[in-house]
Design an enzyme around this catalytic site. Sequence first.
Site, mmCIF file in Angstrom:
data_model
loop_
_atom_site.group_PDB
_atom_site.id
_atom_site.type_symbol
_atom_site.label_atom_id
_atom_site.label_comp_id
_atom_site.label_asym_id
_atom_site.label_seq_id
_atom_site.Cartn_x
_atom_site.Cartn_y
_atom_site.Cartn_z
ATOM 1 N N ASP A 136 -101.861 -13.754 -63.800
ATOM 2 C CA ASP A 136 -102.044 -14.882 -62.875
ATOM 3 C C ASP A 136 -100.969 -15.935 -63.135
ATOM 4 O O ASP A 136 -101.266 -17.087 -63.424
ATOM 5 C CB ASP A 136 -103.451 -15.463 -63.050
ATOM 6 C CG ASP A 136 -103.845 -16.416 -61.924
ATOM 7 O OD1 ASP A 136 -103.115 -16.485 -60.914
ATOM 8 O OD2 ASP A 136 -104.879 -17.095 -62.060
HETATM 9 MG MG MG Z 1 -105.845 -21.382 -63.463
#
Ligand code: MG
Lengths: 311, 350
Positions: free
Chosen positions: A223
Amino acid sequence: MSLSLKRSPIMEETAYPNVGTILGQGAEAIITVVAFNEGIAVKKVRPAKTYRLPQLDTKLRKSRTNQEYKCIQRAEKAGILVPKIYHISKPESSLTMEFIHGKAIRKVLIEYQHDYISQHPSIIQTSKQSTLAPQPADPYELTPTEPQNDEPDIQVDDNQFSTAQSSDDVQHPLPNTPPLQTEDEDIVHSRLVIALDDQIKHIAEELGTILAKLHDANVIHGDLTTSNMILTPSNQICLIDFGLSYASADIEDKAVDLHLLRRACTSTHPALLSFYDLTLQTYASKSVNSTSVLKRLEVVELRGRKRSMAG
Amino acid sequence: MTKRIAIGFEGSANKLGIGIITEDGDILANVRDTFITPPGTGFLPRETALHHNQHLYRLTKLALEEAKLKPSDLTCLCYTKGPGIAMPLITVAVFVRTLAQMWKLPIIAVNHCVSHIEMGRLVTKSENPVVLYVSGGNTQVIAFAEGKYRIFGETIDIAVGNCFDRFARDIHLSNDPSPGYNIEQLAKKGSKYLALPYVVKGMDVSFSGLLSFLEKDLKKHLETGEYSKEDLCFSLQETVFAMLIEVTERAMAHVGATDALIVGGVGCNLRLQDMMSEMVTQRGGRICAMDDRYCIDNGAMIAQTGLLMYLSGVPPTPIEETIIRQRFRTDEVDVVWRKDENYDMQGEGM
Ligand SMILES: [Mg+2]
Ligand SMILES: Nc1ncnc2c1ncn2[C@@H]1O[C@H](COP(=O)(O)OP(=O)(O)O)[C@@H](O)[C@H]1O
């Protein structure tokens, strides 16, 4: 062009947040400041998401808390600045970790861009003009403002539909003579292009170095957005949010990780694409596997561009 | 001054749609014809183009009749430049070129994905939502920033609609009215959850692993009766939609948005809407109600977007540039008609 900005990217205020402050309510977790050993810590709780099936929800929250714990530790071993984990609670799906003082890189870049624009307001105007720049006059005079004349409607005969091309055709708008299809134009992410100053360049290089270390330790972050990187007052980058992380030595996984960073940069900082370029360039020079990873990155990106988008 | 009116032509996939809209956003006509193939088959480019070719003239006439307009009442012709399948796109583009010359009207080439968003914004009056665009060929999480609809997340491999269509074919569901609709109906009767690969990477998703996982044991599951078709549709929906809602929520947190809009054909799925609504309400925001006018491919959305472009001063597309592009990306379009260029995105992060 290098800019001398008076302001340091780090906010001047150095006060620590109060216990109970909610630092972030991301998509997954609620991050609150808690008291810890006479100081403070950060508690990251993954509350249940009622929109999804309970069995799926429980599984996801458990595995992500676990993965986050494991991968932060792996990253730390690899010499990367990450929050220290103080406590993990499996039933609650929560982690208690070191509070990292600083500012998200996302914010650093947005503020840098904001300052740059307010110092060079004309660049926005220029970027707009280039968008609406008048195109060459319509050769067939099809604009509606044009006074109606008594010219008869264009007759369409079979001949005009033939695929035979003569140099004459160029002068006559036949339904199938002009090319009907083009592909793969380069995307202009932003007509606004903002140069990096030394401080921002330093951040990009630092980030490239960190990602090289992370991948060389076979940790995939999963991410990589600029919200998940904190710039500390000593100008170091602390990586956070390992909820989607996992261990892998696969070059495909590493390439996709970099692809996500690129996506995050093009969507959130389109005018600062050179930030990503410099990060990648540094990664390339620092990571032992970079040649094969970067080659795969090209494949990953091409795959995205070649995908059919019909429907 | 008389109201300006646009006609829009959409034929990027198996739906041919023609719509007429005024500058006030009144939809005067929005007619459609869908090319439906037998169960177990998908639509092929050539046949789809033929379908469009067969119905273009009739639908155009019908749209004008419904709107009670003559060609001379129109301001501009708008058509889908892409993305989509080449042959059907070209069929429609050629027709529009011809009309433009007969009617002496300017042409505006329009991006299909941007049109879904603009129509959604028009119908729901939502200013700046995060958009989940889910259709047969597209899976994107989009937000407006710095003058463009930016893609924050998308599928790494196949689109969600494609995944559904393929699974519908595997279990021989009817394509009428759409494979996705029939999956939804079966899923309502399923209850036994089969855990499927759940792949979220940042704000990106991946469905191809999930699909091949489902296909691998499909025969076995159905033969032993361990999982019924209904159970498998249920599991497919629950897994895929959870992934989509999760990445939408990530994007909302990331850009600091409170509203969400679902567009594209898969947006008609009530389970997806329910899940989205639950997520968004918990964040204190609002979900823009689904509506056929922007979910299912149609002509009015193309007209609406083309008219916005035209009125904001985007020059008409010269006829030799009225081409099509199979992979015309959402983030290539300069959204000059929106006043808020949004250079100051809010959102998470200290
Ligand atoms: Mg985050
Ligand atoms: N250890 C930490 N120290 C300081 N701030 C943090 C820390 N962890 C998270 N935050 C803040 O909380 C936000 C959300 O946390 P994150 O771990 O990224 O959760 P999510 O998965 O919901 O994005 C971060 O963007 C950051 O601003």
